[in-house]
Design an enzyme around this catalytic site. Structure first.
Site, PDB file in Angstrom:
ATOM      1  N   LYS A 239       0.769  -1.272  -0.101  1.00  0.00           N
ATOM      2  CA  LYS A 239      -0.193   0.170   0.057  1.00  0.00           C
ATOM      3  C   LYS A 239       1.070   1.276   0.164  1.00  0.00           C
ATOM      4  O   LYS A 239       1.748   1.583   0.979  1.00  0.00           O
ATOM      5  CB  LYS A 239      -0.862  -0.090   1.223  1.00  0.00           C
ATOM      6  CG  LYS A 239      -1.669   1.382   1.437  1.00  0.00           C
ATOM      7  CD  LYS A 239      -2.636   1.110   2.653  1.00  0.00           C
ATOM      8  CE  LYS A 239      -3.234   2.642   2.992  1.00  0.00           C
ATOM      9  NZ  LYS A 239      -4.187   2.450   4.238  1.00  0.00           N
TER      10      LYS A 239
ATOM     11  N   ASP B  58      -2.670   9.923   4.042  1.00  0.00           N
ATOM     12  CA  ASP B  58      -3.931   9.589   4.327  1.00  0.00           C
ATOM     13  C   ASP B  58      -4.567  10.706   5.255  1.00  0.00           C
ATOM     14  O   ASP B  58      -4.597  10.571   6.498  1.00  0.00           O
ATOM     15  CB  ASP B  58      -4.101   8.279   4.973  1.00  0.00           C
ATOM     16  CG  ASP B  58      -5.551   7.712   4.986  1.00  0.00           C
ATOM     17  OD1 ASP B  58      -6.344   8.549   4.622  1.00  0.00           O
ATOM     18  OD2 ASP B  58      -5.755   6.628   5.615  1.00  0.00           O
TER      19      ASP B  58
ATOM     20  N   LYS C 282     -10.377  12.458   8.542  1.00  0.00           N
ATOM     21  CA  LYS C 282      -9.684  11.987  10.241  1.00  0.00           C
ATOM     22  C   LYS C 282      -9.774  13.191  11.027  1.00  0.00           C
ATOM     23  O   LYS C 282      -9.511  14.409  10.591  1.00  0.00           O
ATOM     24  CB  LYS C 282      -8.400  11.359  10.106  1.00  0.00           C
ATOM     25  CG  LYS C 282      -8.231  10.186   9.394  1.00  0.00           C
ATOM     26  CD  LYS C 282      -6.874   9.694   9.348  1.00  0.00           C
ATOM     27  CE  LYS C 282      -6.475   8.338   8.428  1.00  0.00           C
ATOM     28  NZ  LYS C 282      -7.294   7.131   9.153  1.00  0.00           N
TER      29      LYS C 282
ATOM     30  N   ASP D  73       1.294   5.981   5.909  1.00  0.00           N
ATOM     31  CA  ASP D  73       0.527   5.125   5.170  1.00  0.00           C
ATOM     32  C   ASP D  73       0.969   4.332   3.962  1.00  0.00           C
ATOM     33  O   ASP D  73       0.207   3.775   3.102  1.00  0.00           O
ATOM     34  CB  ASP D  73      -0.879   5.835   4.758  1.00  0.00           C
ATOM     35  CG  ASP D  73      -2.225   4.799   4.929  1.00  0.00           C
ATOM     36  OD1 ASP D  73      -1.756   3.985   5.617  1.00  0.00           O
ATOM     37  OD2 ASP D  73      -3.071   5.520   4.749  1.00  0.00           O
TER      38      ASP D  73
ATOM     39  N   ASP E 245     -12.046   7.111   3.910  1.00  0.00           N
ATOM     40  CA  ASP E 245     -10.977   6.619   4.581  1.00  0.00           C
ATOM     41  C   ASP E 245     -10.679   5.181   4.551  1.00  0.00           C
ATOM     42  O   ASP E 245      -9.448   4.867   4.939  1.00  0.00           O
ATOM     43  CB  ASP E 245     -11.189   7.309   6.216  1.00  0.00           C
ATOM     44  CG  ASP E 245      -9.807   7.238   7.053  1.00  0.00           C
ATOM     45  OD1 ASP E 245      -8.729   7.290   6.227  1.00  0.00           O
ATOM     46  OD2 ASP E 245      -9.982   7.292   8.223  1.00  0.00           O
TER      47      ASP E 245
ATOM     48  N   GLU F 270      -9.417   3.718   1.957  1.00  0.00           N
ATOM     49  CA  GLU F 270      -8.923   4.056   0.762  1.00  0.00           C
ATOM     50  C   GLU F 270      -7.782   2.900   0.210  1.00  0.00           C
ATOM     51  O   GLU F 270      -7.780   2.498  -0.902  1.00  0.00           O
ATOM     52  CB  GLU F 270      -8.445   5.390   0.737  1.00  0.00           C
ATOM     53  CG  GLU F 270      -6.778   5.790   1.162  1.00  0.00           C
ATOM     54  CD  GLU F 270      -6.759   5.304   2.503  1.00  0.00           C
ATOM     55  OE1 GLU F 270      -7.927   5.262   3.399  1.00  0.00           O
ATOM     56  OE2 GLU F 270      -5.547   5.010   3.098  1.00  0.00           O
TER      57      GLU F 270
ATOM     58  N   ARG G  26      -7.590  -0.230   0.811  1.00  0.00           N
ATOM     59  CA  ARG G  26      -8.377  -1.803  -0.048  1.00  0.00           C
ATOM     60  C   ARG G  26      -8.587  -1.417  -1.522  1.00  0.00           C
ATOM     61  O   ARG G  26      -8.670  -2.114  -2.163  1.00  0.00           O
ATOM     62  CB  ARG G  26      -9.280  -2.123   0.927  1.00  0.00           C
ATOM     63  CG  ARG G  26     -10.493  -1.237   0.998  1.00  0.00           C
ATOM     64  CD  ARG G  26     -11.414  -1.542   2.097  1.00  0.00           C
ATOM     65  NE  ARG G  26     -10.906  -1.185   3.575  1.00  0.00           N
ATOM     66  CZ  ARG G  26     -11.468  -1.461   4.597  1.00  0.00           C
ATOM     67  NH1 ARG G  26     -12.597  -1.855   4.544  1.00  0.00           N
ATOM     68  NH2 ARG G  26     -10.903  -0.998   5.695  1.00  0.00           N
TER      69      ARG G  26
HETATM   70  N1  BES Z   1      -4.165   4.314   7.102  1.00  0.00           N
HETATM   71  C1  BES Z   1      -5.462   3.933   7.808  1.00  0.00           C
HETATM   72  C2  BES Z   1      -5.168   2.713   8.880  1.00  0.00           C
HETATM   73  C3  BES Z   1      -4.199   3.119   9.918  1.00  0.00           C
HETATM   74  C4  BES Z   1      -4.621   3.508  11.100  1.00  0.00           C
HETATM   75  C5  BES Z   1      -2.771   2.895   9.685  1.00  0.00           C
HETATM   76  C6  BES Z   1      -3.862   3.603  12.330  1.00  0.00           C
HETATM   77  C7  BES Z   1      -1.837   3.300  10.630  1.00  0.00           C
HETATM   78  C8  BES Z   1      -2.336   3.505  11.827  1.00  0.00           C
HETATM   79  C9  BES Z   1      -6.648   3.443   7.027  1.00  0.00           C
HETATM   80  O1  BES Z   1      -6.664   3.928   5.691  1.00  0.00           O
HETATM   81  C10 BES Z   1      -7.973   3.794   7.482  1.00  0.00           C
HETATM   82  O2  BES Z   1      -8.122   4.853   7.401  1.00  0.00           O
HETATM   83  N2  BES Z   1      -8.612   2.858   7.882  1.00  0.00           N
HETATM   84  C11 BES Z   1      -9.914   2.955   8.497  1.00  0.00           C
HETATM   85  C12 BES Z   1     -10.989   2.019   7.880  1.00  0.00           C
HETATM   86  C13 BES Z   1     -12.335   2.241   8.355  1.00  0.00           C
HETATM   87  C14 BES Z   1     -12.707   3.660   7.666  1.00  0.00           C
HETATM   88  C15 BES Z   1     -13.484   1.056   7.695  1.00  0.00           C
HETATM   89  C16 BES Z   1      -9.857   2.523   9.983  1.00  0.00           C
HETATM   90  O3  BES Z   1      -9.253   1.683  10.388  1.00  0.00           O
HETATM   91  O4  BES Z   1     -10.346   3.312  10.920  1.00  0.00           O
HETATM   92 ZN    ZN Z   2      -4.929   4.403   4.701  1.00  0.00          ZN
HETATM   93 MG    MG Z   3      -7.703   5.885   5.566  1.00  0.00          MG
END
Ligand code: BES
Ligand code: ZN
Ligand code: MG
Length: 466
Positions: A233, A238, A245, A257, A316, A318, A320
């Protein structure tokens, strides 16, 4: 920092010695006889003596490799800032290796943005290693350090420099002189022609174009008929996009990220430097995720390059989407195995924190076991989670084939199942959101980008071929 081999000295006791001067064994064991004997009976793993002319550390034998790495870090922090040389002696090559590995990983610094670089730089110049450690091992350590350092540099780079284009350029320059490797950077027009709707949608709110970088390592002699594909990724930042966020605590570190991408690039680079007889492909979809004027929105329905439709319910989620395109793309190689790495979910961090990564897999047990064992060996540990099909139900949409978010629970698994849908089999997904970036220093891993994953992937590939 240079690593140099020197003639070993035979030590009577089962000890490791790290000193700032090349003392002889006799000197060592005679001069400090009484204090050494006392310490040997104690619980302390090491003894630190200050000499007129320098410092010496005595370290016990028989500890775990990880203990030696952590000790290497501890000793590095105790050595005065003016020392230019250290000398390491011992009778056991594995022990010396781990101690020096920890010492060197702990010596990493990210000074690019400091004005007073020269003053801040650690003084240490050369580590003189007992020739108990073979030339081959020293070379291996050198390449490992370069790979891990590069990965950490990339993760520590802010998006103000490291947008998708500059990231791809960094990858091109990393491989410019590496034998048997090819790098191909697909630009936006090519990504459009390939209909990579995941990558293009996430990129819509950005001022900077996306890239899709393909690295191939194919030496003359390879042990695998079909390539192993590594996917990472590459979200250079992000913000969450329109599903923004909150700033404090959750957006601050989001330059990390692209740690999955940096890890996989570091790993294929290391395999190439080690001349492993393996055919590897590495795929890196890269973009930032921002709420710009034309940003993709919750409610949008987008198409991944294989035609699958996805209802976006949270911008968020994104990672996947861009990985779905990369995994669909990987099918053209009919791979032997696909491994995906991503800072994919907060759920993975909630579940097991920063000490390990979450692994999900539909590969054979043997493959999964080899990954777990490789992780234990290099102390980049992975924990296997269930990967049952029921979890995919959470990702079904009423109006598209899928939606991009699951339910309230086990978000790292539903995200993994979503990815699995697009990937050829066998497929392994490693969610590194926890261990790839540290908010506060954790021994030799430091603060910020840890370079997690470079060593486990390389160790795994090495064993997988054997
Ligand atoms: N990049 C984040 C995940 C992340 C969180 C990485 C903490 C490193 C530390 C990812 O893109 C994300 O925002 N995931 C969301 C998904 C949700 C909206 C389904 C999450 O895990 O909150
Ligand atoms: Zn992310
Ligand atoms: Mg995200």
């Amino acid at each position: 920092m240079k690593l140099k081999r020197i003639a070993s000295i035979k030590l009577k006791s089962a000890l490791l010695i790290l000193s700032t001067e090349n003392t002889s064994a006799k000197e060592v064991e005679n001069t400090f006889d009484s204090s050494i004997n006392e310490w040997l009976k104690s619980k302390d793993d090491f003894l630190f003596l200050k000499l007129n002319t320098g410092m010496i550390f005595f370290i016990k034998e028989g500890l775990t490799n990880e203990k030696y790495r952590v000790l290497g870090h501890k000793i590095r922090t105790l050595i005065e800032r003016t020392e230019k040389n250290v000398f390491v002696h011992g009778n056991n090559s594995e022990t010396i290796f781990s101690l020096v590995e920890g010492f060197c990983l702990s010596s990493y610094q990210f000074l690019k943005y400091k004005k007073e670089k020269k003053n801040l730089q650690y003084s240490l110049d050369t580590i003189h290693l007992s020739d108990v450690l073979t030339e081959e091992k020293v070379t291996f350590l050198n390449h490992t350090l370069n790979a891990v350092y590069w990965t950490r540099d990339m993760v520590n780079e802010p998006v103000s420099y490291l947008n998708a284009t500059n990231f791809s350029n960094e990858i091109v320059s990393l491989f410019s002189k590496i034998k048997d490797t090819k790098v191909n950077v697909l630009e936006k027009s090519k990504i459009e022609a390939l209909k990579m709707g995941g990558l293009l949608s996430v990129n819509k709110g950005s001022q900077d174009p996306p890239t899709f970088t393909i690295i191939e390592y194919k030496p003359k002699k390879v042990k695998n008929k079909k390539p192993i594909v590594l996917v990472g990724k590459g979200v250079t930042y992000d913000t969450g996009g329109l599903s923004l966020k909150p700033t404090a605590g959750s957006m601050d570190s989001m330059k990390c990220d692209m740690a999955g991408a940096a890890m996989m690039v570091g790993a294929i680079y290391l395999c190439a430097k080690l001349l492993l007889p393996v055919h590897l492909i590495c795929l890196i979809p890269a973009t930032d995720n921002r709420p710009g004027e034309n940003a993709y929105t919750p409610g949008d329905i987008i198409h991944i390059m294989d035609g699958t439709s996805v209802e976006v319910l949270n911008t968020d989620a994104e990672g996947r989407l861009i990985l779905a395109d990369a995994l669909a793309y990987s099918k053209k190689y009919t791979p032997d195995l696909v491994i995906n790495a991503a800072t994919l979910t907060g759920a993975a961090v909630m579940a097991i924190g920063t000490k390990a990564a979450c692994m999900m897999s539909n590969a054979e047990n043997k493959t999964n076991q080899m990954l777990v064992e490789a992780g234990n060996k290099v102390h980049e540990r992975v924990v296997e989670l269930p990967f049952w099909d029921e979890y995919l139900e959470d990702m079904k949409s009423s109006i598209a084939d899928f939606k991009n978010i699951g339910g309230k629970y086990a978000g790292m698994i539903s995200a993994g199942k979503f990815l699995e849908h697009f990937a050829p089999k066998p497929f392994v997904h490693i969610d590194i959101a926890g261990p790839s970036f540290l908010e506060s220093e954790e021994n030799y891993k430091g603060k910020g980008g840890t370079g997690f994953g470079v060593r486990i992937i390389t160790e795994f590939i090495h064993n997988y071929l054997a």
